[in-house]
Scaffold this motif. Structure first.
Motif, PDB file in Angstrom:
ATOM      1  N   ARG A 216       1.217  -1.139   0.037  1.00  0.00           N
ATOM      2  CA  ARG A 216      -0.020   0.307  -0.262  1.00  0.00           C
ATOM      3  C   ARG A 216       0.619   1.477  -0.448  1.00  0.00           C
ATOM      4  NH1 ARG A 216      -4.378  -2.241   5.041  1.00  0.00           N
ATOM      5  NH2 ARG A 216      -4.846  -4.023   3.804  1.00  0.00           N
ATOM      6  N   PRO A 217       1.497   1.359  -1.178  1.00  0.00           N
ATOM      7  CA  PRO A 217       2.477   2.808  -1.348  1.00  0.00           C
ATOM      8  C   PRO A 217       1.829   3.779  -0.847  1.00  0.00           C
ATOM      9  CG  PRO A 217       2.479   1.565  -3.113  1.00  0.00           C
ATOM     10  CD  PRO A 217       1.890   0.433  -2.019  1.00  0.00           C
ATOM     11  N   PHE A 218       0.417   4.319  -1.724  1.00  0.00           N
ATOM     12  CA  PHE A 218      -0.297   5.641  -2.299  1.00  0.00           C
ATOM     13  C   PHE A 218      -0.639   6.336  -1.089  1.00  0.00           C
ATOM     14  CE2 PHE A 218      -3.171   8.234  -3.147  1.00  0.00           C
ATOM     15  CZ  PHE A 218      -2.756   9.134  -3.922  1.00  0.00           C
ATOM     16  N   SER A 219      -1.318   5.300  -0.070  1.00  0.00           N
ATOM     17  CA  SER A 219      -0.995   6.132   1.618  1.00  0.00           C
ATOM     18  C   SER A 219      -0.489   6.925   2.198  1.00  0.00           C
ATOM     19  CB  SER A 219      -2.337   5.028   2.171  1.00  0.00           C
ATOM     20  OG  SER A 219      -1.431   4.370   2.332  1.00  0.00           O
ATOM     21  N   ILE A 220       0.864   5.491   2.090  1.00  0.00           N
ATOM     22  CA  ILE A 220       2.148   5.842   2.727  1.00  0.00           C
ATOM     23  C   ILE A 220       2.908   7.495   2.097  1.00  0.00           C
ATOM     24  CG2 ILE A 220       4.342   5.522   3.728  1.00  0.00           C
ATOM     25  CD1 ILE A 220       3.347   2.225   3.790  1.00  0.00           C
ATOM     26  N   LEU A 221       2.721   6.960   0.963  1.00  0.00           N
ATOM     27  CA  LEU A 221       3.735   8.200   0.481  1.00  0.00           C
ATOM     28  C   LEU A 221       3.164   9.772   0.190  1.00  0.00           C
ATOM     29  CD1 LEU A 221       4.785   6.502  -3.077  1.00  0.00           C
ATOM     30  CD2 LEU A 221       5.663   7.502  -0.994  1.00  0.00           C
ATOM     31  N   PHE A 222       1.541  10.115  -0.316  1.00  0.00           N
ATOM     32  CA  PHE A 222       0.811  10.472  -0.005  1.00  0.00           C
ATOM     33  C   PHE A 222       0.640  11.052   1.451  1.00  0.00           C
ATOM     34  CE2 PHE A 222      -3.151  13.085  -0.313  1.00  0.00           C
ATOM     35  CZ  PHE A 222      -3.035  13.170  -1.759  1.00  0.00           C
ATOM     36  N   ALA A 223       0.470  10.076   2.275  1.00  0.00           N
ATOM     37  CA  ALA A 223       0.026  11.174   3.447  1.00  0.00           C
ATOM     38  C   ALA A 223       1.787  11.644   4.217  1.00  0.00           C
ATOM     39  CB  ALA A 223      -0.107   9.671   4.683  1.00  0.00           C
ATOM     40  N   ARG A 224       2.572  10.998   3.689  1.00  0.00           N
ATOM     41  CA  ARG A 224       4.122  11.286   4.620  1.00  0.00           C
ATOM     42  C   ARG A 224       4.313  12.777   3.707  1.00  0.00           C
ATOM     43  NH1 ARG A 224       6.264   7.678   7.734  1.00  0.00           N
ATOM     44  NH2 ARG A 224       8.012   8.873   8.105  1.00  0.00           N
ATOM     45  N   TRP A 225       4.022  12.939   2.614  1.00  0.00           N
ATOM     46  CA  TRP A 225       4.256  13.854   1.828  1.00  0.00           C
ATOM     47  C   TRP A 225       5.312  14.897   2.272  1.00  0.00           C
ATOM     48  CZ3 TRP A 225       5.455  13.942  -3.581  1.00  0.00           C
ATOM     49  CH2 TRP A 225       5.225  15.061  -4.404  1.00  0.00           C
ATOM     50  N   SER A 226       6.365  15.308   1.338  1.00  0.00           N
ATOM     51  CA  SER A 226       7.337  16.333   1.754  1.00  0.00           C
ATOM     52  C   SER A 226       7.695  17.414   0.880  1.00  0.00           C
ATOM     53  CB  SER A 226       7.894  16.105   2.603  1.00  0.00           C
ATOM     54  OG  SER A 226       8.789  17.450   3.483  1.00  0.00           O
ATOM     55  N   ARG A 228      11.086  18.448   1.451  1.00  0.00           N
ATOM     56  CA  ARG A 228      12.426  18.618   2.431  1.00  0.00           C
ATOM     57  C   ARG A 228      12.491  17.543   2.052  1.00  0.00           C
ATOM     58  NH1 ARG A 228      11.637  19.610   8.406  1.00  0.00           N
ATOM     59  NH2 ARG A 228      13.974  19.659   8.184  1.00  0.00           N
ATOM     60  N   PRO A 229      13.707  17.154   1.141  1.00  0.00           N
ATOM     61  CA  PRO A 229      14.420  16.095   0.767  1.00  0.00           C
ATOM     62  C   PRO A 229      14.975  15.069   1.836  1.00  0.00           C
ATOM     63  CG  PRO A 229      15.779  18.327  -0.540  1.00  0.00           C
ATOM     64  CD  PRO A 229      14.481  18.608   0.858  1.00  0.00           C
ATOM     65  N   GLU A 230      15.271  15.306   2.636  1.00  0.00           N
ATOM     66  CA  GLU A 230      15.808  14.706   3.996  1.00  0.00           C
ATOM     67  C   GLU A 230      14.478  13.717   4.531  1.00  0.00           C
ATOM     68  OE1 GLU A 230      15.505  18.865   5.638  1.00  0.00           O
ATOM     69  OE2 GLU A 230      16.205  18.064   4.065  1.00  0.00           O
ATOM     70  N   ARG A 231      14.186  14.753   4.144  1.00  0.00           N
ATOM     71  CA  ARG A 231      12.229  13.693   4.813  1.00  0.00           C
ATOM     72  C   ARG A 231      12.079  12.767   3.991  1.00  0.00           C
ATOM     73  NH1 ARG A 231       7.900  18.164   7.860  1.00  0.00           N
ATOM     74  NH2 ARG A 231       9.970  19.039   9.018  1.00  0.00           N
ATOM     75  N   ILE A 232      12.020  12.658   2.513  1.00  0.00           N
ATOM     76  CA  ILE A 232      12.221  12.038   1.250  1.00  0.00           C
ATOM     77  C   ILE A 232      13.074  10.808   1.126  1.00  0.00           C
ATOM     78  CG2 ILE A 232      11.571  11.981  -1.079  1.00  0.00           C
ATOM     79  CD1 ILE A 232       9.792  12.897   0.478  1.00  0.00           C
ATOM     80  N   PHE A 233      14.019  11.287   1.744  1.00  0.00           N
ATOM     81  CA  PHE A 233      15.828  10.655   1.721  1.00  0.00           C
ATOM     82  C   PHE A 233      14.970   9.578   3.078  1.00  0.00           C
ATOM     83  CE2 PHE A 233      19.292   8.546   3.523  1.00  0.00           C
ATOM     84  CZ  PHE A 233      19.740   8.266   2.448  1.00  0.00           C
ATOM     85  N   LYS A 234      14.358   9.479   3.523  1.00  0.00           N
ATOM     86  CA  LYS A 234      14.375   8.873   5.343  1.00  0.00           C
ATOM     87  C   LYS A 234      12.741   8.279   4.992  1.00  0.00           C
ATOM     88  CE  LYS A 234      12.325   9.582  10.137  1.00  0.00           C
ATOM     89  NZ  LYS A 234      12.457  10.091  11.179  1.00  0.00           N
ATOM     90  N   LEU A 235      12.197   8.541   4.162  1.00  0.00           N
ATOM     91  CA  LEU A 235      10.489   8.308   3.755  1.00  0.00           C
ATOM     92  C   LEU A 235      11.521   6.581   2.753  1.00  0.00           C
ATOM     93  CD1 LEU A 235       7.615   7.850   3.302  1.00  0.00           C
ATOM     94  CD2 LEU A 235       8.168   9.259   1.516  1.00  0.00           C
ATOM     95  N   GLY A 236      12.051   6.919   2.272  1.00  0.00           N
ATOM     96  CA  GLY A 236      13.068   5.733   0.992  1.00  0.00           C
ATOM     97  C   GLY A 236      13.343   4.530   2.198  1.00  0.00           C
ATOM     98  N   ALA A 237      13.774   5.275   2.802  1.00  0.00           N
ATOM     99  CA  ALA A 237      14.711   4.473   3.706  1.00  0.00           C
ATOM    100  C   ALA A 237      13.309   3.494   5.061  1.00  0.00           C
ATOM    101  CB  ALA A 237      15.573   5.122   5.016  1.00  0.00           C
ATOM    102  N   GLU A 238      12.654   4.175   4.451  1.00  0.00           N
ATOM    103  CA  GLU A 238      11.948   3.338   6.095  1.00  0.00           C
ATOM    104  C   GLU A 238      10.818   1.963   4.878  1.00  0.00           C
ATOM    105  OE1 GLU A 238       8.836   6.798   6.752  1.00  0.00           O
ATOM    106  OE2 GLU A 238      10.458   6.912   8.474  1.00  0.00           O
ATOM    107  N   GLN A 239      11.243   2.774   3.448  1.00  0.00           N
ATOM    108  CA  GLN A 239      10.328   2.054   2.862  1.00  0.00           C
ATOM    109  C   GLN A 239      10.828   0.499   2.766  1.00  0.00           C
ATOM    110  OE1 GLN A 239       7.024   2.493   2.551  1.00  0.00           O
ATOM    111  NE2 GLN A 239       6.729   1.823   0.882  1.00  0.00           N
TER     112      GLN A 239
END
Length: 304
Positions: A216-226, A228-239
């Motif tokens: 279920r990537p859409f709900s996570i990516l949409f809810a965690r939208w940012s 800021r590059p460091e937050r997207i990097f962290k989001l990728g690391a969490e995935q």
């Protein structure tokens, strides 16, 4: 940190009428990062498979056991540049324990990372594609967005760290075999234990929780939208962590069948892709049952 947010050009983000046909096509691709990102990821996966195939052919020609190695022995070795030949030699060749070095550990870590790129990155394609589509939509509306490659970087960084752990485990197996070939299948009892661990994990609640996050990537990516590059990097690391949570036990199967077993590498990659796309428990349960039966049969054969 370098700002990698994508910003539309003021007043002409979508007006390329002054360009020729080729220019408009190139500019149109620039407006939609998903084409560039997916092309880059496809190239990375194909390159990883090419290098792994070259290593598998060399390991088969060195006399290592494994499914399909008889066929690989008949294939010509894939020519590689000098530095890659050295890399392959560090991974494939049997080296006495006294000769272990940081360079060998780094080579084994890179080998496992190539395996992750080849087998696990395709299973993350739906998540990456979903993020790319969100970025494309944001860009069309004139909103800033972090480039999708930052998400991919976070995902692959986690797998790189995991590759260090698998490299250490590989060296441990080599030490236990007193300098034997790195890619030979584990002995019967050890292989049965590894298969049993992998099979039992398929029935665990942790496995199911990780699968739900990957499916279920859409709900996570949409809810965690940012923005800021460091937050997207962290989001990728969490995935990436959720992905490892799904697949780490399956990677242990490679020790049981031979690490450089191209057939099983492809099979595990296809299963990881299928498992993340098909909802429900059936695929995980069937795979777990097969692994447990295999482990039990191998244990019986080894003991008796």
């Amino acid at each position: 940190m370098i700002n990698v947010a994508i910003q539309p050009m003021a007043g002409q983000s979508e007006d390329f009428s002054h360009l020729d046909r080729t220019g408009r096509a190139v500019a149109g691709v620039g407006l939609k990062p998903r084409f560039v990102v997916l092309a880059a990821l496809t190239g990375a996966v194909l390159l990883a498979w090419l290098l792994l195939a070259g290593m598998a052919i060399r390991s088969a020609q060195a006399g290592l056991a494994g499914a399909g190695n008889g066929l690989l022995q008949e294939l010509p070795a894939i020519p590689l540049p000098g530095f890659l030949e050295r890399f392959v030699a560090l991974c494939v060749g049997p080296i006495p324990f006294q000769a272990y070095s940081a360079s060998e550990f780094a080579a084994l870590a890179m080998m496992w990372f190539l395996m992750a790129v080849a087998t696990m990155l395709p299973s993350a394609a739906p998540m990456i594609r979903t993020y790319c589509e969100i970025v494309d939509t944001a860009f069309t509306k004139g909103e800033p967005a972090v480039h999708p490659l930052m998400l991919v970087a976070g995902y692959l960084t986690v797998w790189l760290i995991a590759s260090l752990a698998f490299a250490g485990l590989t060296l441990g197996f080599r030490v236990s075999t007193l300098g034997g070939q790195t890619f030979d299948p584990a002995s019967g009892i050890v292989a049965a234990m590894l298969l049993g661990i992998a099979g039992a994990y398929q029935f665990s609640s942790l496995k199911e929780a990780c699968l739900k996050k990957c499916r279920r990537p859409f709900s996570i990516l949409f809810a965690r939208w940012s923005e800021r590059p460091e937050r997207i990097f962290k989001l990728g690391a969490e995935q990436g962590l959720w992905c490892i949570g799904c697949c780490w036990a399956l990677m242990l199967v490679m020790f049981a069948v031979g690490i450089m077993n191209l057939f099983w590498m492809a099979l595990l990659g296809l299963f990881a892709l299928l498992e993340k796309q098909v909802h429900g428990h059936i695929s995980s349960r069937i795979a777990g049952a097969i692994l447990l039966v295999w482990a039990g049969a191998l244990l019986l054969v080894s003991l008796y």
